[in-house]
Design a protein around this motif. Structure first.
Motif, PDB file in Angstrom:
ATOM      1  N   LYS A 222       0.852  -1.185   0.000  1.00 46.53           N
ATOM      2  CA  LYS A 222       0.000   0.000   0.000  1.00 46.53           C
ATOM      3  C   LYS A 222       0.893   1.242   0.000  1.00 46.53           C
ATOM      4  CE  LYS A 222      -3.934  -2.093   2.397  1.00 46.53           C
ATOM      5  NZ  LYS A 222      -4.967  -1.916   3.443  1.00 46.53           N
TER       6      LYS A 222
ATOM      7  N   ILE B 174       2.207  -5.242   5.709  1.00 53.35           N
ATOM      8  CA  ILE B 174       1.904  -4.275   4.651  1.00 53.35           C
ATOM      9  C   ILE B 174       3.191  -3.531   4.341  1.00 53.35           C
ATOM     10  CG2 ILE B 174       0.478  -2.332   3.937  1.00 53.35           C
ATOM     11  CD1 ILE B 174      -1.525  -3.152   6.125  1.00 53.35           C
TER      12      ILE B 174
ATOM     13  N   SER C 292      -1.965  -0.104  -4.215  1.00 55.52           N
ATOM     14  CA  SER C 292      -2.503  -1.031  -3.222  1.00 55.52           C
ATOM     15  C   SER C 292      -2.781  -2.365  -3.896  1.00 55.52           C
ATOM     16  CB  SER C 292      -3.798  -0.475  -2.621  1.00 55.52           C
ATOM     17  OG  SER C 292      -3.539   0.696  -1.877  1.00 55.52           O
TER      18      SER C 292
END
Length: 380
Positions: free
Chosen positions: A49, A88, A94
């Motif tokens: 992301k 992440i 994303s």
């Protein structure tokens, strides 16, 4: 396992525990005769992301703890001891990268490396360990890991003490659950869409030793095989989650949702109110599933990824045979609101139309009959 046949159907002692139908003669057995290894669990999921700060805000609101944070990585965890359940990494867009499964022992990584022509390397997970990188038939990077130092357990969100009929466990006391995030205990499962369902299914069974709990098939197309599988880890006589991985045939290849266990129904409901007050979008819920029996509530994060709070899921040992059921929207839940178009991915979009065109032109398991069957299932 003992079995008998009635009008060609395989009938086992366990069949009626979770499905009205069992396998027909010659259908997929739902397990490999000689898998390379048997993974013990789903370790974590990997995403990219561009905005880690925004990702962390949602993660805390959803109920994750932060195991580690750097400029380029955010490791999320639940309250249970063990490994983190999500990483992440900072990226340009994303996107979901892939799952990591936990090996039962160090020797499994060596066995897997020899069978696949891969190599074992040091893991970048907090606490260290070893990892092997694979690629499944759908194109998802799949890691199998042996973690080093384990995270210690965190304080739990305690279940409420409930009164049942004449069983009065709570007297002279009220119930006032705090309005706070649902406290994630652990990662439960991930659901993936693939155009090569049969090949991907066999890969997970043959390579990672997973076994099928339930198959779904399209109306009028059972003879062509299943189009969805709920797949669990084979822990022998130790009961495992009804599904650690679920896959279904579709025009796209990608992440559908991931699910995270919380304490109980009150934790789901109060955590949902907390998310709603902060402006997040509920995709579908609250209800109780059929396959797996989980209490569920689905939400979208700011990057439109779907995540599920769940509690009270089924646990199966290795001797429970696969159930077979028709694929339908009405068959997704025992009770709860109707499944939404958002949850089903039924809202048309330019990307979805491109997926359909590409799938129908490509070398995969999608064809017009399969596509029409999936559309019919989504509306049944």
């Amino acid at each position: 396992m003992s079995e008998t046949r009635v009008n060609g159907d395989v009938v086992t002692a366990h069949q009626d525990l979770h499905s009205e139908q069992g396998a027909l003669r010659g259908e997929h057995p739902g397990r490999s005769r000689n898998p390379v290894i048997k993974v013990a669990d789903l370790a974590w999921l990997e995403f990219e992301k561009p905005d880690l700060d925004r990702a962390e805000v949602f993660a805390r609101d959803f109920g994750f703890g932060v195991a580690a944070r750097t400029e380029r990585e955010l490791w999320l965890r639940g309250t249970f001891a063990g490994s983190p359940c999500m990483v992440i990494r900072r990226g340009r867009t994303s996107r979901f990268i892939g799952p990591a499964f936990r090996a039962a022992e160090r020797g499994d990584l060596d066995r897997l490396a020899r069978a696949t022509g891969s190599s074992v390397r040091d893991s970048d997970v907090p606490g260290g360990g070893k990892v092997i990188d694979l690629l499944d038939p759908s194109g998802f990077p799949v890691r199998v890991v042996q973690c080093g130092e384990q995270l210690a357990a965190l304080p739990e969100q305690q279940p409420l003490l409930l009164n049942f009929g004449t069983d009065h466990r709570r007297t002279n006391a009220t119930q006032r659950p705090a309005r706070e995030p649902s406290r994630i205990q652990r990662l439960g499962h991930v659901v993936l869409e693939t155009r090569v369902f049969g090949r991907a299914l066999d890969w997970y069974l043959d390579t990672l030793g997973m076994i099928v709990s339930d198959f779904l098939f399209l109306d009028g197309q059972r003879d062509r095989g299943p189009t969805m599988a709920f797949i669990r880890c084979d822990l022998g006589g130790v009961p495992a989650d009804h599904h650690t991985l679920a896959m279904h045939l579709g025009p796209g290849t990608g992440y559908v949702h991931s699910a995270y266990q919380v304490t109980d129904l009150d934790s789901i409901a109060v955590g949902g109110e907390y998310l709603k007050e902060r402006g997040y979008k509920r995709s579908w819920g609250i209800g109780r599933h059929i396959q797996g029996s989980q209490l569920f509530d689905y939400w979208r994060d700011p990057d439109h990824f779907m995540l599920e709070h769940f509690a009270d899921g089924d646990l199966f040992s290795c001797d429970v045979e696969p159930g077979w059921a028709p694929m339908s929207t009405s068959g997704l839940a025992q009770w709860g609101p109707p499944a939404t178009r958002d949850f089903l991915g039924a809202s048309p979009s330019p990307q979805r139309l491109r997926d359909v065109i590409e799938a129908l032109r490509g070398d995969n398991e999608m064809d017009p009959a399969r596509l029409l069957g999936l559309l019919k299932a989504a509306n049944s």
